[in-house]
Motif scaffolding. Structure first.
Motif, mmCIF file in Angstrom:
data_model
loop_
_atom_site.group_PDB
_atom_site.id
_atom_site.type_symbol
_atom_site.label_atom_id
_atom_site.label_comp_id
_atom_site.label_asym_id
_atom_site.label_seq_id
_atom_site.Cartn_x
_atom_site.Cartn_y
_atom_site.Cartn_z
ATOM 1 N N GLN A 1 1.295 1.430 5.535
ATOM 2 C CA GLN A 1 0.709 0.540 6.547
ATOM 3 C C GLN A 1 1.308 -0.859 6.425
ATOM 4 O O GLN A 1 1.089 -1.698 7.280
ATOM 5 N N ASP B 1 0.842 -1.194 0.000
ATOM 6 C CA ASP B 1 0.000 0.000 0.000
ATOM 7 C C ASP B 1 0.875 1.240 0.000
ATOM 8 O O ASP B 1 1.989 1.214 0.520
ATOM 9 N N ARG C 1 -1.920 4.998 9.036
ATOM 10 C CA ARG C 1 -1.578 5.600 7.755
ATOM 11 C C ARG C 1 -0.605 6.771 7.960
ATOM 12 O O ARG C 1 -0.793 7.532 8.895
ATOM 13 N N ASP D 1 0.415 3.853 1.674
ATOM 14 C CA ASP D 1 0.315 4.651 2.909
ATOM 15 C C ASP D 1 1.240 4.176 4.023
ATOM 16 O O ASP D 1 1.084 4.573 5.174
HETATM 17 MG MG MG Z 1 -4.186 1.810 4.336
#
Ligand code: MG
Ligand code: UDP
Length: 308
Positions: free
Chosen positions: A96, A92, A199, A94
């Protein structure tokens, strides 16, 4: 030396992408493989594409841009299809998915006993409680209803070798639920656990409605039990109705026919038509999936890609 493709689906990630890029670069030099970054712009409406164009000036960074938002599943499929590496991993944008796990993943695959290394969250820290509640409920229900194991807390953060990637690509269905597909195809998977991370920037792209649709997708793609359930409901209600008819006939014969009783009748009509609509809805779900599959539409459409 083997190569690794890192596939990053991005939907409106202009805030998170710079952090991601900076962070990932700290780790890729340490890996015992050559790394290619492949960003998939899933029809973002913000400056994501601009940022990706800039990133792609560097060697080993590529991007694809869809003509509209096709969803994360489509982006993941596109990533697998375009990836050239011996290993492929989804991440991802972000942060994460902690990049520090990459090394362990590559080393595990290099040993050769496993075909893929997958991750799952052991906590849901920082997530709204109501969302956690429904997620847990979903995993409990799907475990009961489907023959395919779907691991609770499993992330899409997963590294695979070439043979597993080819297997996933051989499933070309339009309605994709990757978490089910990964289990369905088999192969040896090692699970790594980690604690949930918030995030870095930007907002989650999953609304409650989107998650609900995703859950329906999972049920209708990996279980036919709801269809059986609707027949079961039908049988039970026919049986109850039959009993009631007997009771009413006998009662009339013994006590005569008082005209009272219409409120209960209305209740029964409501209940039975509710069940009918419910069953019809289930059928409709499967029918619509079949309809979309028979059209054989492409899973994604690329509008722009970097030239190298
Ligand atoms: Mg995420
Ligand atoms: N994403 C995507 N298309 C979508 C929704 C999300 O490519 O339609 C990407 C998003 O940019 C991110 C990843 O999928 O890189 C996970 O999304 P998000 O972090 O919003 O989900 P969460 O972590 O909240 O489950």
């Amino acid at each position: 030396m083997k190569t690794l493709t890192i596939v990053v689906p991005c939907y409106n990630e202009e805030e998170a992408l710079p952090f991601f890029y900076k962070e990932i670069k700290k780790y890729i030099d340490d890996l015992p493989v050559k790394v290619e970054l492949l960003f998939i712009n899933d029809g973002s409406k913000d400056g994501t594409l601009e940022i990706l164009r800039k990133f792609s000036k560097e060697k080993n960074v590529n991007y694809l841009s869809f003509s509209r938002n096709f969803g994360k599943e489509a982006a993941m499929y596109a990533g697998l299809k375009e990836a050239t590496g011996d290993y492929v991993v989804f991440m991802d944008a972000d942060l994460q998915d902690p990049p520090k796990l990459l090394k362990e993943m590559v080393e595990t695959l290099e040993e050769g006993t496993y075909d893929s290394v997958a991750t799952r969250r052991v906590t849901r820290k920082g997530e709204p409680p109501i969302r956690s509640f429904f997620s847990k409920l979903f995993y409990k229900l799907i475990a009961k209803f489907s023959n395919t194991d779907i691991v609770d807390g499993a992330r899409d953060y997963r590294m695979m070798n070439r043979s597993m990637v080819d297997a996933v690509l051989s499933l070309t269905e339009y309605n994709r639920f990757s978490k089910g597909i990964f289990t369905w195809i088999g192969f040896e998977t090692k699970w790594i656990t980690y604690e949930n991370l918030p995030r870095v920037a930007g907002k989650t792209k999953w609304s409650f409605y989107k998650l609900f649709k995703y859950a329906i997708e999972a049920f209708t793609s990996f279980s036919a039990t709801p269809l059986v359930l609707s027949s079961l409901f039908g049988i039970i209600f026919c049986f109850i109705a039959f009993l009631m008819i007997l009771v009413i006939i006998i009662r009339t014969l013994i006590f005569g026919d008082p005209t009272s009783g219409w409120p209960s009748l209305v209740c029964i009509i409501f209940l039975v038509s509710g069940v009918q609509l419910f069953c019809l809805g289930i059928m409709g779900q499967y029918l619509s999936k079949t309809y979309l599959e028979t059209k054989k539409r492409p899973i994604y459409i690329v509008k722009e890609r970097n030239k190298k």
